[in-house]
Enzyme design. Structure first.
Site, short mmCIF file in Angstrom:
data_model
loop_
_atom_site.label_atom_id
_atom_site.label_comp_id
_atom_site.label_asym_id
_atom_site.label_seq_id
_atom_site.Cartn_x
_atom_site.Cartn_y
_atom_site.Cartn_z
N MET B 12 0.82 -1.21 0.00
CA MET B 12 0.00 0.00 0.00
C MET B 12 0.86 1.26 0.00
O MET B 12 0.59 2.20 -0.75
CB MET B 12 -0.96 0.02 1.20
CG MET B 12 -1.97 -1.10 1.20
SD MET B 12 -2.89 -1.26 -0.34
CE MET B 12 -3.87 0.22 -0.33
N ASP B 31 10.61 3.75 5.73
CA ASP B 31 10.46 2.36 6.16
C ASP B 31 11.63 2.05 7.08
O ASP B 31 12.64 2.77 7.09
CB ASP B 31 10.44 1.41 4.95
CG ASP B 31 9.83 0.06 5.29
OD1 ASP B 31 8.66 -0.17 4.95
OD2 ASP B 31 10.51 -0.76 5.93
N VAL B 89 1.84 0.95 8.15
CA VAL B 89 2.64 -0.12 8.75
C VAL B 89 1.72 -1.33 8.99
O VAL B 89 0.50 -1.20 8.92
CB VAL B 89 3.35 0.33 10.06
CG1 VAL B 89 4.24 1.53 9.79
CG2 VAL B 89 2.38 0.61 11.18
N LYS B 96 1.86 -0.11 15.40
CA LYS B 96 1.21 1.19 15.19
C LYS B 96 1.54 2.14 16.34
O LYS B 96 1.84 3.31 16.14
CB LYS B 96 -0.32 1.03 15.10
CG LYS B 96 -0.81 0.19 13.95
CD LYS B 96 -1.32 1.03 12.80
CE LYS B 96 -1.99 0.20 11.74
NZ LYS B 96 -1.82 0.70 10.38
N SER B 118 -7.38 -1.21 7.55
CA SER B 118 -8.65 -1.79 7.15
C SER B 118 -9.43 -2.22 8.38
O SER B 118 -10.60 -2.55 8.27
CB SER B 118 -8.39 -2.99 6.23
OG SER B 118 -7.46 -3.85 6.82
N HIS B 139 -8.77 4.43 4.11
CA HIS B 139 -8.57 3.05 3.66
C HIS B 139 -8.48 3.05 2.14
O HIS B 139 -9.50 3.05 1.45
CB HIS B 139 -9.73 2.19 4.18
CG HIS B 139 -9.64 0.76 3.79
ND1 HIS B 139 -10.72 -0.07 3.71
CD2 HIS B 139 -8.57 -0.01 3.44
CE1 HIS B 139 -10.33 -1.27 3.33
NE2 HIS B 139 -9.04 -1.26 3.16
#
Lengths: 83, 289
Positions: B12, B31, B89, B96, B118, B139
């Site tokens: 994503m 990242d 993440v 998170k 999600s 989302h």
């Protein structure tokens, strides 16, 4: 490489996704419902690797990848075809 | 809004970074792994090259110009210049939590945090920060660049300003926002994961093979993709994670994860991204997804 060899390799690759379902050289693979247009990227990656050619911006048209005939015509136009 | 921070360079995050760079924004893609960032760069580069397959309108800029708008980095401190963060993440609370505590410390006061999740509660994520009115859920659907709609989730404290800013940002990407309220799984995943899970049960119980299950949805219901193709596209590991979160949140057995699905996730057959899921994806080394 002959035109028939290009077709045969393409047919063999597509066969993995069509699970034995018969595919004519002129069949539009995107119209079959078996693969969707996202599959075209996968097919481009295969073609570049298998035939050692580079697909450029002008070739990026779904019509060039919609059938075994279309793919072999594109590949032949970018490589030396014998026989 | 000029600088977009994208956290997580998985499926994503990579798609979102690509989409924002394409729309002309400066993107900081963060990242924890250099290897993942390097893979993301290669993938975005390939996707930019191949996007002409799907649209002609986006290829005005040269690929290198688009790619140069993205700063691939492991350094969170660069986010001190970010106006808007989209966090992607893994769907694990501890991960998170760690990320949001860091973001809240580094990012400027005006910066909005969009949780690309999600399943995880937006309200709960907001409670980790000192800016709960500026935390919202977004989302994105996969493949990001081809999906014109984003499910946007209002947390308990999310302000109207944050909702409006998010809608405006999405409009600049030619995407529509559908605003829903915060409840586990929101709308899309609460329903779609039940369907993917049950489809896996049908395969497990040998009622039908994956292709026939998908064909019924495509040919009878007119869906573009069947539930198992969709699961392969999302990634079976992600689907299992989301089901576990839904199960935990509602304490309802209807969300129990299909054992076959879990086994496939554990076996590393995660779908498109690993080359094998319910279907094979040979040669699939790069994609829009």
């Amino acid at each position: 490489m002959t035109m028939e060899e290009i077709k045969s390799k393409t047919r063999q690759y597509l066969g993995k996704f069509f699970n034995g379902q018969h595919l004519n050289d002129y069949d539009d693979i995107f119209a079959t419902g078996v693969v969707n247009s996202l599959f075209a990227m996968q097919l481009v990656m295969f073609i570049e690797k298998e035939f050692s050619i580079e697909i450029n911006n002008n070739d990026l048209d779904l019509n060039n990848f919609k059938s075994i005939d279309a793919v072999s015509t594109l590949v032949a136009s970018k490589s030396v075809v014998t026989g | 809004m000029r600088v977009i921070g994208v956290i997580g360079a998985g499926v994503m995050g990579t798609g979102i970074a690509h989409n924002f760079a394409l729309a002309g924004y400066d993107v900081i893609l963060v990242d924890i792994s250099e290897a993942i960032l390097s893979k993301a760069k290669e993938q975005i580069s390939n996707n930019i090259r191949l996007q002409g397959l799907y649209t002609r309108e986006f290829i005005a800029d040269k690929p290198e110009v688009i790619l140069n708008r993205i700063n691939f980095t492991v350094d969170y401190e660069l986010l001190k210049d970010a106006d808007y963060i989209i966090e992607n993440v893994p769907e694990k609370w501890e991960t998170k939590k760690e990320v949001y505590l860091k973001l809240d410390r580094i990012c400027p006061a005006h910066c909005i945090f969009a949780v690309n999740t999600s399943c995880i509660s937006i309200t709960k994520v907001a409670s980790l920060t000192n800016r709960p009115t500026q935390v919202i859920g977004s989302h994105y659907m996969n493949p990001v660049i081809m999906k014109p709609v984003v499910e946007v989730i209002k947390g308990y404290h999310t302000s109207e300003e944050t909702v409006e800013a998010t809608k405006a940002l999405l409009t600049s990407l030619h995407k529509e926002a559908i605003i829903v309220n915060d409840f586990p799984g929101f709308v899309s995943n609460r329903i779609s994961h039940l369907m993917m899970n049950e489809a896996a049960f049908v395969v497990q119980d040998q009622v039908a093979d994956p292709k026939d299950v998908d064909d019924i949805f495509k040919k009878c219901f007119g869906h573009k993709m069947g539930p198992l193709e969709t699961a392969d596209l999302i990634g079976l590991d992600t689907v299992v994670h989301s089901l576990d979160i839904l199960y935990e949140s509602y304490q309802d057995p209807k969300f129990r994860c299909c054992p076959l699905l879990r086994k496939m996730a554990e076996a590393g057959t995660h779908g498109r991204k690993t080359g094998q899921g319910f279907y094979p994806y040979p040669f699939y080394t790069s994609s829009l997804v």
